[in-house]
Design an enzyme around this catalytic site. Structure first.
Site, short mmCIF file in Angstrom:
data_model
loop_
_atom_site.label_atom_id
_atom_site.label_comp_id
_atom_site.label_asym_id
_atom_site.label_seq_id
_atom_site.Cartn_x
_atom_site.Cartn_y
_atom_site.Cartn_z
N THR A 1 -44.70 -17.17 -25.43
CA THR A 1 -43.66 -16.72 -24.49
C THR A 1 -42.47 -17.68 -24.62
O THR A 1 -42.29 -18.57 -23.80
CB THR A 1 -44.16 -16.72 -23.03
OG1 THR A 1 -44.78 -17.99 -22.76
CG2 THR A 1 -45.16 -15.62 -22.77
N GLU B 1 -51.66 -30.37 -27.14
CA GLU B 1 -51.71 -30.41 -28.60
C GLU B 1 -52.34 -31.73 -29.02
O GLU B 1 -52.09 -32.77 -28.41
CB GLU B 1 -50.30 -30.29 -29.19
CG GLU B 1 -49.73 -28.90 -28.97
CD GLU B 1 -48.40 -28.71 -29.66
OE1 GLU B 1 -48.14 -29.33 -30.70
OE2 GLU B 1 -47.60 -27.92 -29.11
N LYS C 1 -49.82 -22.98 -12.93
CA LYS C 1 -49.53 -23.40 -14.32
C LYS C 1 -48.16 -24.10 -14.39
O LYS C 1 -48.03 -25.20 -14.93
CB LYS C 1 -49.56 -22.16 -15.23
CG LYS C 1 -48.95 -22.37 -16.59
CD LYS C 1 -49.82 -23.24 -17.48
CE LYS C 1 -49.05 -23.85 -18.61
NZ LYS C 1 -49.75 -24.04 -19.83
N PHE D 1 -50.21 -40.31 -17.46
CA PHE D 1 -48.81 -39.86 -17.54
C PHE D 1 -47.85 -40.82 -16.86
O PHE D 1 -46.90 -40.42 -16.21
CB PHE D 1 -48.67 -38.42 -17.03
CG PHE D 1 -49.07 -37.43 -18.09
CD1 PHE D 1 -50.38 -37.39 -18.55
CD2 PHE D 1 -48.15 -36.56 -18.68
CE1 PHE D 1 -50.76 -36.53 -19.57
CE2 PHE D 1 -48.53 -35.70 -19.69
CZ PHE D 1 -49.84 -35.68 -20.14
N CYS E 1 -44.02 -27.15 -24.39
CA CYS E 1 -44.29 -26.71 -23.01
C CYS E 1 -43.36 -27.32 -21.96
O CYS E 1 -42.65 -26.60 -21.26
CB CYS E 1 -45.73 -27.00 -22.63
SG CYS E 1 -46.89 -26.03 -23.58
C1 UDX Z 1 -48.63 -30.21 -22.17
C2 UDX Z 1 -49.64 -30.25 -21.00
O1 UDX Z 1 -50.22 -31.56 -20.90
C3 UDX Z 1 -50.71 -29.20 -21.18
O2 UDX Z 1 -51.59 -29.20 -20.06
C4 UDX Z 1 -50.02 -27.84 -21.30
O3 UDX Z 1 -50.93 -26.78 -21.42
C5 UDX Z 1 -49.06 -27.86 -22.48
O4 UDX Z 1 -48.10 -28.91 -22.29
P1 UDX Z 1 -48.50 -31.09 -24.67
O5 UDX Z 1 -47.14 -30.47 -24.73
O6 UDX Z 1 -49.42 -30.88 -25.82
O7 UDX Z 1 -49.28 -30.60 -23.37
O8 UDX Z 1 -48.27 -32.66 -24.54
P2 UDX Z 1 -48.60 -33.82 -23.49
O9 UDX Z 1 -49.68 -34.67 -24.03
O10 UDX Z 1 -48.76 -33.32 -22.12
O11 UDX Z 1 -47.23 -34.68 -23.60
C6 UDX Z 1 -45.97 -34.06 -23.28
C7 UDX Z 1 -44.85 -35.02 -23.50
O12 UDX Z 1 -44.87 -36.08 -22.55
C8 UDX Z 1 -44.85 -35.71 -24.87
O13 UDX Z 1 -43.53 -35.75 -25.35
C9 UDX Z 1 -45.37 -37.11 -24.58
O14 UDX Z 1 -44.94 -38.08 -25.50
C10 UDX Z 1 -44.79 -37.34 -23.19
N1 UDX Z 1 -45.55 -38.31 -22.39
C11 UDX Z 1 -46.81 -38.04 -21.98
C12 UDX Z 1 -44.94 -39.52 -22.02
O15 UDX Z 1 -43.79 -39.80 -22.39
N2 UDX Z 1 -45.64 -40.39 -21.24
C13 UDX Z 1 -46.90 -40.13 -20.81
O16 UDX Z 1 -47.47 -40.97 -20.09
C14 UDX Z 1 -47.51 -38.94 -21.19
#
Ligand code: UDX
Length: 425
Positions: free
Chosen positions: A87, A151, A200, A245, A256
């Site tokens: 989407t 991912e 979500k 996070f 996402c």
């Molecule tokens: C995310 C959600 O976690 C997941 O539940 C949803 O279904 C899809 O989107 P994803 O996009 O794979 O997953 O990555 P994620 O591990 O969540 O990280 C997202 C972004 O945040 C990345 O750019 C990562 O580097 C950043 N991040 C994450 C931080 O900068 N600091 C953190 O502590 C955690």
């Protein structure tokens, strides 16, 4: 055990198909892409994602999974069909539901009996109702079971989710979907369709806000020479906040968070609601990248033309080959706009089409003759590089570590400027 059709074989679809096969269900995956279906039937995974290859081999050996280009064959005898199509975001910030509509039309044409239709794709608020209005001839039970797969750890997230959310307008349908997950020991929440849609979006929005918050505090820590790593740890020990996070970095990216947060702001505005906190988090996410570029200017001056900048890491995070909405790509574009020549290295991205960016064959190779090195993605191999060798190879010894992963004590002494985003720990 159920017979499940999975429509759409991207990273969510393949992970869902393999995850259900591991639970013992019988799976048929469908996609319109002949090359995807062919490679999966040959035992190959067309995406970069840990664990999927072994899982595919094991389920194929047990005859639990197959892939087809024929929607009718995929739906034959299916108890459930899971929709895992993309989407994407339209210009203006709302979601493009073309793939969902196309898949539902295919399903409507080919369904033979009371298959439960389960949507997994991220659906903007109100999609459940729009579907009912558009597909009036589709009387099958319908549920929304949003994915929370990260991912890089998607299969592990499927096997061991924090929670399973199932939204449906009638509880029997939601309970039937819950049944296929019954061997997974995680909390299950049965709720309405609209509530699942908001869960979500609100989950992703909350995590994006949390990261933007810690990035803002990191900015303050950097200005006041306070150790942000200790601050993050100290905040995270409060169970009400939690330690996940809270890693400061170059901003959130990926397929996402950026898309979903903008979509939620747009959807809310359409019903007259302003999501000020989320808007601030989105703005804050751009400011982090401004700060990285400002550090580059502080090290190299206001005019970057003739300057050679090495960038380590192109993906939006480690353990993926995804560069969608990657902070690295964004920062590279800004540096180029200021006149810099950029040479990048990424352990998995071996071709990309950002005009004017050369890809080096090694991390050290990218640094040769450069005036500044910026570490953008937290790939563990960067930590293993030899600080002295890297510094020796550069024309000017400037380094910005946006992920805070390089060991300060062994790296700093080799550089004229060793800048750590959020300040040195
Ligand atoms: C995310 C959600 O976690 C997941 O539940 C949803 O279904 C899809 O989107 P994803 O996009 O794979 O997953 O990555 P994620 O591990 O969540 O990280 C997202 C972004 O945040 C990345 O750019 C990562 O580097 C950043 N991040 C994450 C931080 O900068 N600091 C953190 O502590 C955690």
């Amino acid at each position: 055990m159920a017979r499940i059709a999975v429509f759409g074989l991207g990273y969510v679809g393949i992970t869902t198909a393999l995850g259900f096969a591991e639970l013992g269900h019988s799976i048929v995956g469908f996609d319109v892409s002949a090359s995807k279906v062919e490679s999966l039937n040959l035992g190959l995974i067309p995406i970069y994602e840990e664990g999927l290859l072994d899982s595919l081999k094991s389920s194929t050996d047990q005859n639990l999974i197959e892939f087809t280009l024929d929607p009718k064959a995929a739906l034959k005898g299916a108890d459930f069909v899971f929709l895992c199509v993309p989407t994407p975001m339209k210009v203006g910030g709302s979601a493009d539901l073309t793939y969902v509509d196309t898949a539902l039309s295919l399903i409507a044409e080919n369904l033979e009996h009371q298959t439960v239709i389960v949507l997994k794709s991220t659906l903007p608020l109100g999609t459940g109702n729009s579907i009912k209005d558009m597909f009036t001839n589709l009387r099958n039970p319908m549920a929304y079971n949003p994915e929370f797969l990260r991912e890089g750890t998607a299969l592990a997230d499927f096997r061991n989710p924090d929670r399973i959310i199932i939204g449906a307008d009638d509880t029997n349908t939601a309970a039937a979907v819950a049944e296929i997950y019954k061997t997974i020991d995680s909390p299950v929440l049965l709720t309405g369709f609209g509530e699942a849609e908001l869960i979500k979006y609100a989950s992703n929005a909350f995590l994006a806000v949390k990261i933007s918050f810690i990035n803002e505090i990191a900015h303050l820590a950097e200005a006041t020479k306070v150790n942000i790593s200790h601050v993050s740890k100290g905040i995270g020990l409060d169970k009400r906040i939690g330690d996940k996070f809270l890693n400061p970095g170059p901003g959130w990216g990926g397929s996402c968070f950026p898309k979903d947060s903008r979509e939620l702001v747009t959807t809310a505005a359409n019903v007259g609601v302003r999501l000020g906190i989320l808007e601030a988090a989105i703005a804050g996410n751009e400011e982090v990248k401004d700060r990285i570029v400002a550090h580059a200017h502080n090290a190299l001056g206001s005019n970057l033309s003739g300057k050679r900048i090495a960038v380590w890491g192109l993906t939006f995070k480690a353990k993926t080959d995804d560069i969608r909405d990657s902070p690295s790509v964004d920062v590279i574009r800004r540096l180029q706009a200021a006149g810099a020549n950029v040479i990048a290295f990424d352990p998995v991205v071996k071709s990309m089409s950002i005009q004017g960016v050369d890809l080096a064959e090694s991390a050290l190779g990218a640094c040769r003759g450069s005036d500044l090195l910026i570490l953008m993605t937290e790939w563990p191999e960067f930590v293993e590089e030899n600080a002295n060798e890297v510094a020796q190879s550069m024309r000017n010894r400037n380094l910005i570590d946006t992920r805070r992963i390089l060991d300060h004590s062994s790296w700093e002494r080799h550089f004229k400027n060793f800048i750590v985003l959020g300040g040195v720990s």
